[in-house]
Write a protein that holds these residues in place. Structure first.
Motif, PDB file in Angstrom:
ATOM      1  N   ARG A  59       0.890  -1.130   0.137  1.00 21.15           N
ATOM      2  CA  ARG A  59       0.078   0.177   0.179  1.00 21.15           C
ATOM      3  C   ARG A  59       0.895   1.407  -0.142  1.00 21.15           C
ATOM      4  NH1 ARG A  59      -5.062  -0.142   4.084  1.00 21.15           N
ATOM      5  NH2 ARG A  59      -5.101   2.002   3.259  1.00 21.15           N
ATOM      6  N   ILE A 105      -0.441  -7.981 -11.076  1.00 16.61           N
ATOM      7  CA  ILE A 105      -1.568  -8.043 -10.401  1.00 16.61           C
ATOM      8  C   ILE A 105      -2.675  -7.188 -10.897  1.00 16.61           C
ATOM      9  CG2 ILE A 105      -2.550  -7.150  -8.072  1.00 16.61           C
ATOM     10  CD1 ILE A 105       0.453  -7.613  -6.898  1.00 16.61           C
ATOM     11  N   MET A 106      -3.703  -7.563 -11.565  1.00 16.49           N
ATOM     12  CA  MET A 106      -4.522  -6.790 -12.421  1.00 16.49           C
ATOM     13  C   MET A 106      -5.183  -5.706 -11.762  1.00 16.49           C
ATOM     14  SD  MET A 106      -4.370  -7.748 -15.546  1.00 16.49           S
ATOM     15  CE  MET A 106      -3.204  -8.815 -16.314  1.00 16.49           C
ATOM     16  N   SER A 107      -5.371  -5.963 -10.290  1.00 21.57           N
ATOM     17  CA  SER A 107      -6.328  -4.948  -9.380  1.00 21.57           C
ATOM     18  C   SER A 107      -5.353  -3.821  -9.116  1.00 21.57           C
ATOM     19  CB  SER A 107      -6.482  -5.656  -8.276  1.00 21.57           C
ATOM     20  OG  SER A 107      -5.428  -6.112  -7.488  1.00 21.57           O
ATOM     21  N   GLU A 108      -4.196  -3.909  -9.295  1.00 17.47           N
ATOM     22  CA  GLU A 108      -3.275  -2.799  -9.221  1.00 17.47           C
ATOM     23  C   GLU A 108      -3.382  -1.841 -10.511  1.00 17.47           C
ATOM     24  OE1 GLU A 108       0.224  -4.253  -6.250  1.00 17.47           O
ATOM     25  OE2 GLU A 108       0.763  -3.820  -8.449  1.00 17.47           O
ATOM     26  N   THR A 121     -13.597  -8.358 -18.585  1.00 12.15           N
ATOM     27  CA  THR A 121     -12.492  -7.889 -17.595  1.00 12.15           C
ATOM     28  C   THR A 121     -11.342  -7.616 -18.425  1.00 12.15           C
ATOM     29  OG1 THR A 121     -11.672  -9.904 -16.624  1.00 12.15           O
ATOM     30  CG2 THR A 121     -13.935  -8.917 -15.802  1.00 12.15           C
ATOM     31  N   THR A 123       3.475  -4.953 -13.291  1.00 13.99           N
ATOM     32  CA  THR A 123       2.851  -5.697 -12.451  1.00 13.99           C
ATOM     33  C   THR A 123       2.218  -6.840 -12.966  1.00 13.99           C
ATOM     34  OG1 THR A 123       1.494  -5.704 -10.474  1.00 13.99           O
ATOM     35  CG2 THR A 123       0.674  -4.393 -12.347  1.00 13.99           C
ATOM     36  N   GLU A 149      -8.434  -8.557 -17.067  1.00 11.67           N
ATOM     37  CA  GLU A 149      -7.802 -10.086 -16.928  1.00 11.67           C
ATOM     38  C   GLU A 149      -8.115 -10.804 -18.122  1.00 11.67           C
ATOM     39  OE1 GLU A 149      -7.285 -13.809 -13.923  1.00 11.67           O
ATOM     40  OE2 GLU A 149      -7.884 -11.973 -13.293  1.00 11.67           O
ATOM     41  N   THR A 158      -6.019  -1.673 -12.587  1.00 12.90           N
ATOM     42  CA  THR A 158      -7.398  -1.111 -12.607  1.00 12.90           C
ATOM     43  C   THR A 158      -7.644   0.128 -11.810  1.00 12.90           C
ATOM     44  OG1 THR A 158      -8.282  -2.567 -11.303  1.00 12.90           O
ATOM     45  CG2 THR A 158      -8.607  -2.940 -13.742  1.00 12.90           C
ATOM     46  N   MET A 159      -6.781  -0.129 -10.551  1.00 15.57           N
ATOM     47  CA  MET A 159      -6.557   1.074  -9.564  1.00 15.57           C
ATOM     48  C   MET A 159      -5.927   2.339  -9.924  1.00 15.57           C
ATOM     49  SD  MET A 159      -5.122   0.643  -5.728  1.00 15.57           S
ATOM     50  CE  MET A 159      -5.546  -1.103  -5.709  1.00 15.57           C
TER      51      MET A 159
END
Length: 281
Positions: A197, A219-222, A260, A217, A262, A224-225
Motif C-alpha cells: 500500500r 496484479i490486475m487490481s493494481e 474484464t 505488475t 484480466e 485497474t486501480m
C-alpha cells in the motif's frame, strides 16, 4: 515523459539454453522462442514503441519472460539497447545516460540496500549522489519518512529491518532527489499488504505531482486501480495499448458482453501464441 521508439535487445544463449530450445523445436537449428531468435541469440525486445506522459500512470503488462524487465532496465540505463531510441524527460538516454538518471527514479522488487548503513544513511547517500542540497534533503527526507512511517527506524541498520521496511527505505531512496520520471518494476511483488500500500500510495502521489510514472505488475487490481494508460507486452513486442478506458471499451466478446481486463489480457496473449504457433515451421 518517457518515449521509447523501436527498441530492440538480444542476449547470447548459453550452450545449455540452446539444448533446451532445440528440444522444444521440431527443427534443431531453430529456436522455439521469440520471433527473431537465432541459434546463438535470443531477442528479448523486438521493436517496442510506447509513450508515457507526465501526470499519468502507464502500466506495462505481460507474462513472465515477455521482456518487461529488460525494457525497464534499458529505460533506467542499466542495459544498453541494440537499437532504437529512449527519451527521459527530453533527454536522450543513450547519448547522455548520466543526465537521464538525474531525472529518473527506479525501484524494483529486488532492490538492495547497504545493510551496514542505517536507513537514514542509505537515503542520504542516494541524495548526495544526486547532488541534493542540504535544505532540500531535510525537507524531502522528513516528508518521506513521515508518509512512509519509517521515522522510528531511521537510525537502525538496514540489515536489521524486515523486508517490507527495507522496501519502504528503498522507496525513499528512489525519490529523494525528486525525479521527474519514476519507474517501478514489480515493486510490490512478495510484499505484505502494508508495504504494498505504501508503494501504491507513492504512485498516486507521483501522479498528483505531475510526474511520469511507469510500472510493471502481474496484479490486475493494481492496474485497474492506478493505470491511466497501458501496453500489453508479449515476446518482446507490444500487442495492444492505449488508455485504460479505451482498452476496456474494446474488450467485448462475441455476445456483446464486456470482458474484464484480466480476460482481455489472457485473450490477447492466447491469440498471439496461436498466431506464433501457426507461423512456426
Amino acid at each position: 515523459m518517457i518515449e521509447v521508439v523501436d527498441l530492440t535487445k538480444s542476449f547470447p544463449i548459453s550452450r545449455q539454453q540452446r539444448r533446451e530450445l532445440a528440444a522444444q523445436s521440431a527443427a534443431p537449428s531453430k529456436t522455439a522462442g521469440r520471433p527473431g531468435a537465432s541459434a546463438t541469440n535470443l531477442q528479448a525486445v523486438a521493436g517496442a514503441t510506447f509513450r508515457c506522459r507526465p501526470g499519468r500512470v502507464f502500466a506495462l503488462l505481460g507474462p513472465n519472460g515477455a521482456g518487461k524487465t529488460t525494457v525497464l532496465r534499458m529505460i533506467a540505463t542499466l542495459l544498453r539497447p541494440d537499437g532504437g531510441r529512449i527519451s527521459i524527460a527530453g533527454v536522450d538516454a543513450l547519448a547522455d545516460p548520466v543526465a537521464a538518471r538525474r531525472r529518473l527514479g527506479f525501484l524494483t522488487g529486488s532492490t538492495k540496500l547497504y545493510e551496514r548503513l542505517t536507513a537514514e544513511e542509505n537515503v542520504r547517500y542516494a541524495a548526495d549522489l544526486h547532488g541534493v542540497a542540504a535544505p532540500d534533503y531535510k525537507r524531502r527526507r522528513d516528508a518521506l519518512f513521515g508518509a512512509l512511517g519509517i521515522e522510528a527506524y531511521a537510525g537502525r541498520r538496514a540489515g536489521q529491518l524486515s523486508t517490507g521496511m527495507k522496501q519502504k527505505i528503498a522507496i525513499a531512496r528512489t525519490v529523494i532527489h525528486d525525479p521527474e520520471v519514476v519507474v517501478f518494476d514489480e515493486a510490490t511483488s512478495g510484499l505484505d499488504v502494508i508495504a504494498a500500500r505504501a508503494i501504491i500510495q507513492l504512485i498516486k502521489d507521483c501522479r498528483a505531482q505531475g510526474k511520469t510514472v511507469l510500472f510493471s505488475t502481474h496484479i490486475m487490481s493494481e492496474v485497474t486501480m492506478l493505470a491511466d494508460d497501458l501496453a500489453v507486452f508479449h515476446r518482446g513486442r507490444v500487442l495492444a495499448g492505449g488508455g485504460l478506458e479505451e482498452v476496456l471499451a474494446r474488450a467485448v466478446d462475441e455476445h456483446g458482453q464486456r470482458r474484464t481486463l484480466e480476460d482481455e489480457f489472457v485473450r490477447l496473449i492466447d491469440a498471439a501464441e496461436a498466431e506464433l504457433g501457426e507461423a512456426r515451421p
